[in-house]
Design an enzyme around this catalytic site. Structure first.
Site, mmCIF file in Angstrom:
data_model
loop_
_atom_site.group_PDB
_atom_site.id
_atom_site.type_symbol
_atom_site.label_atom_id
_atom_site.label_comp_id
_atom_site.label_asym_id
_atom_site.label_seq_id
_atom_site.Cartn_x
_atom_site.Cartn_y
_atom_site.Cartn_z
ATOM 1 N N LYS A 180 0.839 -1.201 0.000
ATOM 2 C CA LYS A 180 0.000 0.000 0.000
ATOM 3 C C LYS A 180 0.879 1.258 0.000
ATOM 4 C CE LYS A 180 -3.541 -2.719 0.030
ATOM 5 N NZ LYS A 180 -4.331 -3.246 1.129
HETATM 6 C C1 LIG Z 1 -5.207 -4.311 1.693
HETATM 7 C C2 LIG Z 1 -6.681 -4.269 1.749
HETATM 8 C C3 LIG Z 1 -7.409 -4.591 2.904
HETATM 9 C C4 LIG Z 1 -6.795 -5.233 4.141
HETATM 10 O O1 LIG Z 1 -5.695 -4.647 4.601
HETATM 11 P P1 LIG Z 1 -4.619 -5.488 5.483
HETATM 12 O O2 LIG Z 1 -3.824 -4.379 6.072
HETATM 13 O O3 LIG Z 1 -3.857 -6.332 4.525
HETATM 14 O O4 LIG Z 1 -5.370 -6.272 6.480
HETATM 15 C C5 LIG Z 1 -8.779 -4.403 2.898
HETATM 16 N N1 LIG Z 1 -9.424 -3.955 1.808
HETATM 17 C C6 LIG Z 1 -8.767 -3.677 0.660
HETATM 18 C C7 LIG Z 1 -9.543 -3.184 -0.495
HETATM 19 C C8 LIG Z 1 -7.382 -3.844 0.593
HETATM 20 O O5 LIG Z 1 -6.752 -3.608 -0.547
#
Ligand SMILES: *Cc1c(COP(=O)(O)O)cnc(C)c1O
Length: 376
Positions: A180
Site C-alpha cells: 500500500k
Molecule cells: C489491503 C486491503 C485490505 C486489508 O488490509 P490489510 O492491512 O492487509 O489487512 C482491505 N481492503 C482492501 C480493499 C485492501 O486492498
C-alpha cells in the site's frame, strides 16, 4: 524481475524504528498517538485510530457502527475479501452489489436497490485508488439512516473534487501493508470526525478496556474495567514509527505514482487490446494499483506467464468476493450474479506500480506487454 508492488524503505525509516527499539515503549507508547495525529491531519479529520492491520480496522469499523447478527452491509463484490469478511466477523451478512464496468467502483443505483430495513451500512471501495461517488453515496446513506464506510485501503492521498479521502465517509479504513502507499509491515487505521465512534474503536482494539497500561501508569493506578468485548488489535510503536516516517514522504510518492500512471496511460493508447480503467472528472487518483482490462480475445493466462518469463511481475485484482468458495458455499453466490465484476475479473491485469519503479523499468514493462499481446 520487476515485482508488481514493493515497499520503499530508506535510512530515515531505519533510524525511526531503531529509536523506538532503544526507547522505553515498544507498544502503546508515545509514537502511536503521534502517528494517529499525523494521519488525521493529513486527511483533514479529527480522529484516527491505529490498528494492527487494515482488516482489523475494517472489523473495528463494523463493530463501532453496531453491525450485529443478521444485519446486512452492502459491499461491492469487486474487492479484496477482507472487506466482506469483516461484516461476517460481527455476525452480519455482506449484501454484494456490482460495480460500474468502466471505473470498477460501486454502482450507486444497485446499492439503492438492495437496501432493506436490515441494512446497517454501505461500504464503498476506492478500487485501485480512485474515490467512489461519495456525494451520492452520502445522500443515499443519510436518506436511509445508515452508515457509510469507505474502504480506502487503495486510496490514501486521493481527492474527489478537492476533498481528501478520509473526510468523505463516516469512517474511512486505511491499510499500511507493504504494497500500500505507506508501510508499517502490518497495520491499519480508521479515520473519522465522529468522536464517539473513535472512542469505541479505541476500546475495541484494546480488549474492550477503557484505559491502556500507560494511561494507568500515568494516573498512578492499577484499576481498569472491561465493559465490552474487544480484541488485541493494537499497532506497536515500532510499526507506528515506521508509518510516521513513511508518511512524510507520501506527497512526493503520490506524484511519482501519478507520473508512472501517465506513462502507462500514454503507451496503452497505442495498444488496441488494452483498455484503461476510466478515471472520473474531479478525481486526483492515488494509484495503489495500475490495472488494465485486456481485450476478450486475449488469453490472459499466457500474457501473465509471458510477462513473467520476460521478468515482469503482474497480478490480478480481484477474483470477485462472491466467487470465492467460502462465499459460494455459505451464501449460495455464484458466477452470473454480478456480470460487470465477473467480466472485469476475466480481463484484469495489474501492471507493476510502486514508487521505486524507474522510467526505464516502466518502458520495459510496456515493451514486454506489447510483445506478449496478440496482434488484433
Ligand atoms: C489491503 C486491503 C485490505 C486489508 O488490509 P490489510 O492491512 O492487509 O489487512 C482491505 N481492503 C482492501 C480493499 C485492501 O486492498
Amino acid at each position: 524481475m520487476i515485482p508488481y508492488a514493493r515497499q520503499s524503505i530508506d535510512d530515515d525509516d531505519v533510524h525511526a524504528v531503531s529509536a523506538v527499539l532503544r526507547s522505553d515503549w515498544l507498544t502503546s507508547g508515545p509514537v502511536g498517538p503521534k502517528f494517529e495525529t499525523a494521519v488525521a491531519e493529513y486527511c483533514g479529520v479529527r480522529h484516527a485510530v491505529a490498528l494492527s492491520s487494515g482488516t482489523a480496522a475494517l472489523h473495528a469499523a463494523m463493530n463501532a457502527i453496531g453491525v450485529g447478527p443478521g444485519d446486512e452491509v452492502v459491499v461491492p463484490t469487486m474487492t479484496f475479501v477482507a472487506t466482506a469478511n469483516a461484516v461476517i466477523y460481527q455476525g452480519g451478512i455482506p449484501r454484494f452489489v456490482d460495480v460500474s464496468p468502466d471505473t470498477l467502483l460501486i454502482d450507486v443505483e444497485q446499492v439503492e436497490s438492495v437496501i432493506t430495513p436490515r441494512t446497517r451500512a454501505i461500504v464503498a471501495v476506492d478500487y485501485a485508488g480512485q474515490p467512489c461517488d461519495y456525494p451520492n453515496l452520502r445522500q443515499l446513506a443519510s436518506q436511509r439512516g445508515i452508515r457509510l464506510i469507505a474502504d480506502s485501503c487503495h486510496a490514501l492521498g486521493a481527492t474527489l473534487d478537492g476533498q481528501k479521502v478520509g473526510s468523505l465517509a463516516d469512517l474511512t479504513v486505511l491499510s499500511f501493508h507493504p504494497v500500500k502507499h505507506i508501510a508499517t509491515g502490518e497495520g491499519g487505521m480508521v479515520v473519522t470526525d465522529h468522536s464517539q465512534l473513535a472512542e469505541t474503536m479505541r476500546r475495541f482494539r484494546n480488549h474492550g478496556i477503557s484505559k491502556d497500561f500507560r494511561e494507568r501508569e500515568a494516573a498512578g493506578s492499577w484499576e481498569y474495567e472491561m465493559a465490552s468485548l474487544g480484541y488485541n488489535y493494537r499497532l506497536s510503536d515500532i510499526q507506528a514509527a515506521l508509518g510516521l516516517s513513511q508518511l512524510a514522504k507520501l506527497p512526493g510518492w503520490l506524484t511519482r505514482r501519478r507520473a508512472i500512471a501517465s506513462r502507462y496511460g500514454q503507451a496503452i493508447e497505442d495498444m488496441p487490446a488494452v483498455q484503461p480503467i476510466r478515471v472520473k472528472h474531479g478525481v486526483a487518483h492515488a494509484y495503489h494499483l495500475y490495472p488494465v482490462l485486456l481485450d476478450r480475445e486475449c488469453h490472459r493466462r499466457s500474457i501473465f506467464s509471458g510477462l513473467r518469463s520476460l521478468g515482469v511481475g503482474t497480478n490480478v485484482h480481484y477474483l470477485p468476493a462472491h466467487m470465492h468458495k467460502f462465499y459460494r458455499e455459505r451464501f449460495g453466490t455464484r458466477r452470473g450474479m454480478f456480470i460487470h465484476s465477473e467480466d472485469a475479473y476475466d480481463r484484469l491485469l495489474s501492471l507493476p506500480m510502486f514508487v521505486g519503479l524507474t522510467d526505464r523499468q516502466v518502458d520495459r514493462v510496456i515493451e514486454a506487454l506489447d510483445e506478449c499481446l496478440p496482434s488484433l
